[in-house]
Design an enzyme around this catalytic site. Structure first.
Site, PDB file in Angstrom:
ATOM      1  N   ASP A  57       0.535  -1.029  -0.371  1.00 13.08           N
ATOM      2  CA  ASP A  57       0.048  -0.042   0.070  1.00 13.08           C
ATOM      3  C   ASP A  57       1.342   0.993  -0.354  1.00 13.08           C
ATOM      4  O   ASP A  57       1.214   2.022   1.489  1.00 13.08           O
ATOM      5  CB  ASP A  57      -0.719  -0.008   1.074  1.00 13.08           C
ATOM      6  CG  ASP A  57      -1.745   0.844   1.240  1.00 13.08           C
ATOM      7  OD1 ASP A  57      -2.809   0.619   0.438  1.00 13.08           O
ATOM      8  OD2 ASP A  57      -1.626   2.250   1.940  1.00 13.08           O
ATOM      9  N   TYR A  62       3.537   9.968  -0.364  1.00 22.89           N
ATOM     10  CA  TYR A  62       4.212   9.332   0.550  1.00 22.89           C
ATOM     11  C   TYR A  62       5.573   9.111  -0.079  1.00 22.89           C
ATOM     12  O   TYR A  62       6.824   9.083   0.809  1.00 22.89           O
ATOM     13  CB  TYR A  62       4.375   7.564   0.410  1.00 22.89           C
ATOM     14  CG  TYR A  62       2.499   7.004   1.218  1.00 22.89           C
ATOM     15  CD1 TYR A  62       2.008   7.974   2.158  1.00 22.89           C
ATOM     16  CD2 TYR A  62       2.042   6.121   1.364  1.00 22.89           C
ATOM     17  CE1 TYR A  62       0.931   7.635   2.358  1.00 22.89           C
ATOM     18  CE2 TYR A  62       0.739   5.610   1.933  1.00 22.89           C
ATOM     19  CZ  TYR A  62       0.606   6.353   3.129  1.00 22.89           C
ATOM     20  OH  TYR A  62      -0.831   6.641   2.966  1.00 22.89           O
ATOM     21  N   LYS A  87      -2.463   6.115  -4.210  1.00 23.33           N
ATOM     22  CA  LYS A  87      -3.563   7.118  -4.623  1.00 23.33           C
ATOM     23  C   LYS A  87      -3.011   8.714  -4.428  1.00 23.33           C
ATOM     24  O   LYS A  87      -1.460   8.637  -5.224  1.00 23.33           O
ATOM     25  CB  LYS A  87      -3.772   7.136  -3.032  1.00 23.33           C
ATOM     26  CG  LYS A  87      -3.423   5.855  -1.852  1.00 23.33           C
ATOM     27  CD  LYS A  87      -3.670   5.972  -0.485  1.00 23.33           C
ATOM     28  CE  LYS A  87      -3.380   4.955   0.309  1.00 23.33           C
ATOM     29  NZ  LYS A  87      -2.323   4.603   0.617  1.00 23.33           N
ATOM     30  N   HIS A 118      -7.482  10.172  -2.403  1.00 22.91           N
ATOM     31  CA  HIS A 118      -6.890   9.606  -1.295  1.00 22.91           C
ATOM     32  C   HIS A 118      -7.385  10.377   0.425  1.00 22.91           C
ATOM     33  O   HIS A 118      -7.633  10.073   1.335  1.00 22.91           O
ATOM     34  CB  HIS A 118      -5.334  10.678  -1.130  1.00 22.91           C
ATOM     35  CG  HIS A 118      -4.588   9.971   0.160  1.00 22.91           C
ATOM     36  ND1 HIS A 118      -2.825   9.560  -0.045  1.00 22.91           N
ATOM     37  CD2 HIS A 118      -4.780   9.385   0.999  1.00 22.91           C
ATOM     38  CE1 HIS A 118      -2.574   8.905   0.887  1.00 22.91           C
ATOM     39  NE2 HIS A 118      -3.291   9.366   1.672  1.00 22.91           N
TER      40      HIS A 118
HETATM   41  N1  LIG Z   1      -5.347   6.522   3.730  1.00 24.18           N
HETATM   42  C1  LIG Z   1      -4.752   7.286   4.293  1.00 24.18           C
HETATM   43  O1  LIG Z   1      -5.323   8.312   5.312  1.00 24.18           O
HETATM   44  C2  LIG Z   1      -3.546   6.771   5.380  1.00 24.18           C
HETATM   45  C3  LIG Z   1      -3.252   7.503   6.583  1.00 24.18           C
HETATM   46  C4  LIG Z   1      -2.126   6.994   7.323  1.00 24.18           C
HETATM   47  C5  LIG Z   1      -2.025   5.533   7.132  1.00 24.18           C
HETATM   48  N2  LIG Z   1      -2.082   4.956   5.572  1.00 24.18           N
HETATM   49  C6  LIG Z   1      -1.922   3.519   5.500  1.00 24.18           C
HETATM   50  O2  LIG Z   1      -1.460   2.415   6.375  1.00 24.18           O
HETATM   51  C7  LIG Z   1      -0.537   2.236   6.174  1.00 24.18           C
HETATM   52  C8  LIG Z   1      -0.026   1.452   8.148  1.00 24.18           C
HETATM   53  O3  LIG Z   1      -0.971   2.910   8.581  1.00 24.18           O
HETATM   54  P1  LIG Z   1       0.173   3.445   9.606  1.00 24.18           P
HETATM   55  O4  LIG Z   1       1.611   3.366   9.710  1.00 24.18           O
HETATM   56  O5  LIG Z   1      -0.369   4.542  10.574  1.00 24.18           O
HETATM   57  O6  LIG Z   1       0.049   2.923  11.213  1.00 24.18           O
HETATM   58  P2  LIG Z   1       0.243   1.182  11.803  1.00 24.18           P
HETATM   59  O7  LIG Z   1       0.725   0.153  10.250  1.00 24.18           O
HETATM   60  O8  LIG Z   1      -1.274   0.607  12.789  1.00 24.18           O
HETATM   61  O9  LIG Z   1       1.674   1.403  12.439  1.00 24.18           O
HETATM   62  C9  LIG Z   1       3.007   1.477  12.528  1.00 24.18           C
HETATM   63  C10 LIG Z   1       3.242   1.692  13.776  1.00 24.18           C
HETATM   64  O10 LIG Z   1       3.432   0.486  14.455  1.00 24.18           O
HETATM   65  C11 LIG Z   1       4.774  -0.371  14.420  1.00 24.18           C
HETATM   66  N3  LIG Z   1       4.684  -1.795  14.534  1.00 24.18           N
HETATM   67  C12 LIG Z   1       3.829  -2.710  13.286  1.00 24.18           C
HETATM   68  N4  LIG Z   1       3.560  -4.115  13.844  1.00 24.18           N
HETATM   69  C13 LIG Z   1       3.568  -4.066  14.867  1.00 24.18           C
HETATM   70  C14 LIG Z   1       4.340  -4.657  16.087  1.00 24.18           C
HETATM   71  N5  LIG Z   1       3.321  -6.265  15.568  1.00 24.18           N
HETATM   72  N6  LIG Z   1       4.331  -4.891  17.296  1.00 24.18           N
HETATM   73  C15 LIG Z   1       5.040  -3.575  17.355  1.00 24.18           C
HETATM   74  N7  LIG Z   1       5.319  -2.571  16.576  1.00 24.18           N
HETATM   75  C16 LIG Z   1       4.475  -2.624  14.956  1.00 24.18           C
HETATM   76  C17 LIG Z   1       5.602   0.149  13.571  1.00 24.18           C
HETATM   77  O11 LIG Z   1       6.689  -0.112  13.848  1.00 24.18           O
HETATM   78  P3  LIG Z   1       8.024  -0.667  12.666  1.00 24.18           P
HETATM   79  O12 LIG Z   1       8.456  -0.009  11.569  1.00 24.18           O
HETATM   80  O13 LIG Z   1       9.257  -0.524  13.589  1.00 24.18           O
HETATM   81  O14 LIG Z   1       7.786  -1.919  13.102  1.00 24.18           O
HETATM   82  C18 LIG Z   1       4.912   2.166  13.330  1.00 24.18           C
HETATM   83  O15 LIG Z   1       5.913   2.438  14.326  1.00 24.18           O
HETATM   84  C19 LIG Z   1       0.404   3.421   6.200  1.00 24.18           C
HETATM   85  O16 LIG Z   1       1.376   2.723   5.938  1.00 24.18           O
HETATM   86  C20 LIG Z   1      -0.525   3.256   4.500  1.00 24.18           C
HETATM   87  O17 LIG Z   1       0.111   2.618   3.561  1.00 24.18           O
HETATM   88  C21 LIG Z   1      -2.965   5.337   4.761  1.00 24.18           C
END
Ligand SMILES: NC(=O)c1ccc[n+]([C@@H]2O[C@H](COP(=O)([O-])OP(=O)(O)OC[C@H]3O[C@@H](n4cnc5c(N)ncnc54)[C@H](OP(=O)(O)O)[C@@H]3O)[C@@H](O)[C@H]2O)c1
Length: 316
Positions: A57, A62, A87, A118
């Site tokens: 994704d 990004y 997006k 987006h």
């Molecule tokens: N459409 C939109 O507007 C939008 C907005 C936000 C995000 N997104 C998409 O969603 C994806 C994920 O969102 P997000 O990064 O906000 O949230 P997330 O994936 O829920 O959280 C990521 C964080 O959690 C940590 N993490 C992941 N797996 C873990 C585990 N098993 N144990 C402990 N920590 C863990 C990661 O650290 P490490 O990397 O150090 O493991 C990072 O700090 C983004 O990369 C993007 O592709 C879309």
């Protein structure tokens, strides 16, 4: 015993007939990411592909489309076996045909599997035009525009779909309010709505609405960060099942029929996020009960806005 493992990640059927793996790797390199950090996504997207991820994704905004495309090519995995989402950025409405070409060129791909609007609103970054906005954005520098409307932008996305440059189109950050507005004029029903979703923001009404329209929901910020990971109910339930809090929360999303895109740079945590347990009804209900309508990712700034729109405009 996990019910989902790296080799048994289930698929969901989109309204196009295409199948999408329910677990994808989030490829956002973080706010304030410099080019070097964005380039490193190639390395950790590569370890994810090696570990079994077949869904990546990314987004124009990004700046990681190039890394994602390169990781796929270097993995040797046939392109058709990897589902890639990108997006349209919120400051590119009125520029949709150019923007998708930029994304394809950046990624070095012939097509994307899914192209999302987006955000529902069109914005302008005065002084920065269509270029990449600074990461630390001054909330006063983002201006929402009345035109193009989300309906006009969707009509352009429908033309991109017709061109074959993307296999499906969808939206992101849409509420029931903005989806209803879009559906007034849409010829194509969005395949996906990608929204912030985790136990503190469970959005049951939005989920039911999307289901009634045949729109699959993808959860972003699916782990709910350390805030949700350290919730006492989550840690207790996870301990009882012998899994980590993140595995518990991701399993809850899948039980609700959602796709998840957890982001991790760490190979061990990437693997952890692919091994999910089965949850019984009482566990699911205990997690549902944590809902407090709290946004942890895209929450309003000092002006009460997200990228130039109020919560009321979003219908959030
Ligand atoms: N459409 C939109 O507007 C939008 C907005 C936000 C995000 N997104 C998409 O969603 C994806 C994920 O969102 P997000 O990064 O906000 O949230 P997330 O994936 O829920 O959280 C990521 C964080 O959690 C940590 N993490 C992941 N797996 C873990 C585990 N098993 N144990 C402990 N920590 C863990 C990661 O650290 P490490 O990397 O150090 O493991 C990072 O700090 C983004 O990369 C993007 O592709 C879309």
């Amino acid at each position: 015993m996990p019910v989902i493992t790296s080799s048994t990640v289930p698929f969901i059927k989109l309204n196009t007939g295409a199948s999408i793996p329910v677990i994808g790797l989030g490829c956002f390199a973080g706010n304030g990411a410099n080019q070097e950090r964005r380039d490193r996504v190639k390395v950790w997207a590569g370890t994810a592909l090696k570990s079994g991820y077949r869904h990546l994704d990314t987004a124009w905004i990004y700046g990681t489309e190039h890394s994602v495309g390169t990781a796929i090519r270097e993995s040797g995995i046939p392109r058709k076996e990897v589902f890639v989402t990108t997006k349209l950025p919120w400051h590119h409405p009125g520029y949709v045909f150019e923007s998708i070409d930029e994304s394809l060129r950046e990624a070095g791909l012939d097509y994307f599997d899914l192209y999302l609007m987006h955000f529902p609103q069109a914005t302008e970054y005065p002084g920065q035009g269509r270029g990449r906005p600074a990461d630390a954005e001054d909330p006063h520098s983002i201006r929402a525009l009345e035109h193009p409307t989300l309906n006009e932008t969707w009509a352009d996305m429908e033309r991109v779909l017709e061109s074959g440059k993307v296999k499906a189109i969808g939206v992101s950050n849409f509420s029931i309010k903005t989806l209803e507005e879009l559906l007034k004029t849409a010829k194509v029903v969005p395949a996906v709505n990608q929204v912030e979703l985790h136990p503190y923001l469970a959005q049951p009404k939005l989920l039911a609405y999307c289901k009634s329209k045949g729109i699959v929901v993808t959860a972003y910020t699916p782990t709910g960060y350390a805030t949700v990971r350290s919730d006492p109910t989550i840690t207790t339930l996870a301990n009882n099942l012998g899994v980590t809090p993140t595995q518990l929360v991701l399993a809850w999303h899948i039980a609700r029929g959602c796709i998840v895109t957890p982001k991790s740079e760490d190979e061990g945590r990437q693997k952890e996020n692919l091994e999910l347990p089965h949850l019984d009804e009482s566990t699911i209900r205990a997690i549902d009960a944590l809902d407090r309508n709290e946004r942890l990712c895209n929450y309003p700034n000092e002006l009460g806005m997200v990228y130039g729109w109020t919560m009321e405009q979003f219908g959030w």
